[in-house]
Design a protein around this motif. Structure first.
Motif, PDB file in Angstrom:
ATOM      1  N   ILE A   1       2.830  10.111  -4.515  1.00 51.95           N
ATOM      2  CA  ILE A   1       2.449   8.957  -5.339  1.00 51.95           C
ATOM      3  C   ILE A   1       0.941   8.998  -5.585  1.00 51.95           C
ATOM      4  O   ILE A   1       0.149   8.923  -4.638  1.00 51.95           O
ATOM      5  N   TYR A   2       0.529   9.109  -6.856  1.00 53.01           N
ATOM      6  CA  TYR A   2      -0.882   9.127  -7.219  1.00 53.01           C
ATOM      7  C   TYR A   2      -1.352   7.814  -7.834  1.00 53.01           C
ATOM      8  O   TYR A   2      -2.553   7.602  -7.983  1.00 53.01           O
ATOM      9  N   GLY A   3      -0.444   6.926  -8.190  1.00 52.64           N
ATOM     10  CA  GLY A   3      -0.846   5.652  -8.766  1.00 52.64           C
ATOM     11  C   GLY A   3       0.365   4.877  -9.262  1.00 52.64           C
ATOM     12  O   GLY A   3       1.487   5.375  -9.289  1.00 52.64           O
ATOM     13  N   ILE A   4       0.123   3.609  -9.645  1.00 52.80           N
ATOM     14  CA  ILE A   4       1.151   2.739 -10.207  1.00 52.80           C
ATOM     15  C   ILE A   4       0.545   2.031 -11.414  1.00 52.80           C
ATOM     16  O   ILE A   4      -0.599   1.560 -11.359  1.00 52.80           O
ATOM     17  N   LYS A   5       1.317   1.947 -12.495  1.00 55.35           N
ATOM     18  CA  LYS A   5       0.859   1.284 -13.714  1.00 55.35           C
ATOM     19  C   LYS A   5       1.783   0.121 -14.055  1.00 55.35           C
ATOM     20  O   LYS A   5       2.983   0.184 -13.820  1.00 55.35           O
TER      21      LYS A   5
ATOM     22  N   ASP B   1       0.847  -1.189   0.000  1.00 54.26           N
ATOM     23  CA  ASP B   1       0.000   0.000   0.000  1.00 54.26           C
ATOM     24  C   ASP B   1       0.884   1.242   0.000  1.00 54.26           C
ATOM     25  O   ASP B   1       1.171   1.826   1.046  1.00 54.26           O
TER      26      ASP B   1
ATOM     27  N   ARG C   1      -3.692  -1.756  -8.156  1.00 57.50           N
ATOM     28  CA  ARG C   1      -4.018  -1.306  -6.803  1.00 57.50           C
ATOM     29  C   ARG C   1      -3.264  -2.158  -5.792  1.00 57.50           C
ATOM     30  O   ARG C   1      -2.735  -3.222  -6.107  1.00 57.50           O
TER      31      ARG C   1
ATOM     32  N   ILE D   1       0.338   3.627  -2.752  1.00 56.52           N
ATOM     33  CA  ILE D   1      -0.371   4.616  -3.555  1.00 56.52           C
ATOM     34  C   ILE D   1      -1.069   5.601  -2.641  1.00 56.52           C
ATOM     35  O   ILE D   1      -1.815   5.216  -1.738  1.00 56.52           O
ATOM     36  N   ASP D   2      -0.833   6.886  -2.881  1.00 61.45           N
ATOM     37  CA  ASP D   2      -1.436   7.959  -2.080  1.00 61.45           C
ATOM     38  C   ASP D   2      -1.120   7.774  -0.603  1.00 61.45           C
ATOM     39  O   ASP D   2      -1.951   8.071   0.267  1.00 61.45           O
TER      40      ASP D   2
ATOM     41  N   ALA E   1       8.510   5.103  -1.599  1.00 62.06           N
ATOM     42  CA  ALA E   1       7.881   4.018  -2.347  1.00 62.06           C
ATOM     43  C   ALA E   1       8.896   3.275  -3.205  1.00 62.06           C
ATOM     44  O   ALA E   1       8.868   2.042  -3.289  1.00 62.06           O
TER      45      ALA E   1
ATOM     46  N   PRO F   1      -3.459   0.754 -14.731  1.00 62.26           N
ATOM     47  CA  PRO F   1      -3.288   1.020 -13.292  1.00 62.26           C
ATOM     48  C   PRO F   1      -3.532  -0.230 -12.460  1.00 62.26           C
ATOM     49  O   PRO F   1      -4.365  -1.076 -12.801  1.00 62.26           O
TER      50      PRO F   1
ATOM     51  N   ILE G   1       5.622   4.399 -11.690  1.00 65.10           N
ATOM     52  CA  ILE G   1       5.014   5.149 -10.595  1.00 65.10           C
ATOM     53  C   ILE G   1       4.541   6.498 -11.130  1.00 65.10           C
ATOM     54  O   ILE G   1       5.287   7.218 -11.794  1.00 65.10           O
TER      55      ILE G   1
END
Length: 247
Positions: free
Chosen positions: A152-156, A118, A163, A120-121, A128, A161, A176
């Protein structure tokens, strides 16, 4: 003393002594040769090279030499088939006793996966990145979007994307999504409605030129149209002459 020396010199005593010495000698010889037989002293087998062999083929080869094989770990190399031996211990060429166990690492059928933590955000880009690399993930170039700097706004993964809690293959590269320190009004995810202030522009009313004309109306509000004077009406005052008297 005479009786003691007489008994000591008797054949019975010397016979017992000799018997004890023979037993000790036999025990020493038995222990020596017994240990050599048990440990196979002087007998050794050169460990063959079984790297990149299939597990079943390597097992048959080692069994024919009097060696055993045990799998201790698995790995993953995409270019090699499943159950292919990636590593062995002892190394090839080392001489070992018969019955020795050869420990091997084999290739797994699919890429191993790791659970995405965890992050993200929930932290900065540096934190991270350090956590993901310590877990064994591979990181690609970060993607920057308008937002808080280093957040960090998200991971692809492969452009999609992911979670927290998903299992990600260890050979996949994580991208990232990081804030670049700028904000955009069009970015609704980063702005609330009360944060955007708009200036109200008042429209100017056009100026008109007009002339006020008085109109006579009756009791009902109807316009009174001037009419010709009647005989019964009050005689009208004579209009002033337009002729200007001569000076």
């Amino acid at each position: 003393m005479k009786n003691f020396f007489t008994k000591f010199a008797s054949a019975y005593v010397w016979g017992n002594v000799m018997a004890v010495l023979i037993v000790i000698a036999l025990l020493c010889i038995g222990v020596k040769y017994g240990l050599d037989y048990y440990t196979r002293h002087g007998e050794s087998i050169a460990v063959p090279n079984i790297v990149h062999m299939q597990f079943n083929d390597a097992e048959d080869k080692l069994d024919s030499l009097g060696l055993e094989i045990v799998v201790t770990d698995t790995g993953y190399i995409k270019s090699l088939p499943p159950d292919c031996i990636l590593d062995q211990s002892p190394v090839p060429g080392k001489r070992v006793k018969g019955g020795r166990v050869i420990y091997v690492t084999i290739n797994s059928a699919g890429s191993p996966t790791l659970v995405l933590p965890d992050v993200i955000d929930n932290g900065s880009f540096r934190e991270a990145s350090a956590q993901l690399m310590a877990m064994g993930f591979k990181l690609g170039e970060p993607e920057y979007i308008p937002g808080e700097p280093d957040w960090i706004y998200g991971i692809k993964v492969n452009g999609k994307p992911v979670r927290a809690g998903q299992r990600i293959p260890v050979d996949a590269r994580l991208v990232i999504v990081v804030g670049d320190g700028t904000r955009s009004i069009s970015d609704s995810a980063l702005f609330n409605n009360d944060q955007v202030q708009f200036e109200e522009v008042e429209e100017e009313e056009p100026e008109y030129e007009y002339e006020v004309i008085e109109v006579q109306v009756d009791e009902d509000g109807n316009e009174i149209t001037p009419s010709a004077p009647s005989s019964s009406s009050t005689p009208a005052q004579p209009a002033p002459s337009s002729t200007t008297p001569a000076q």
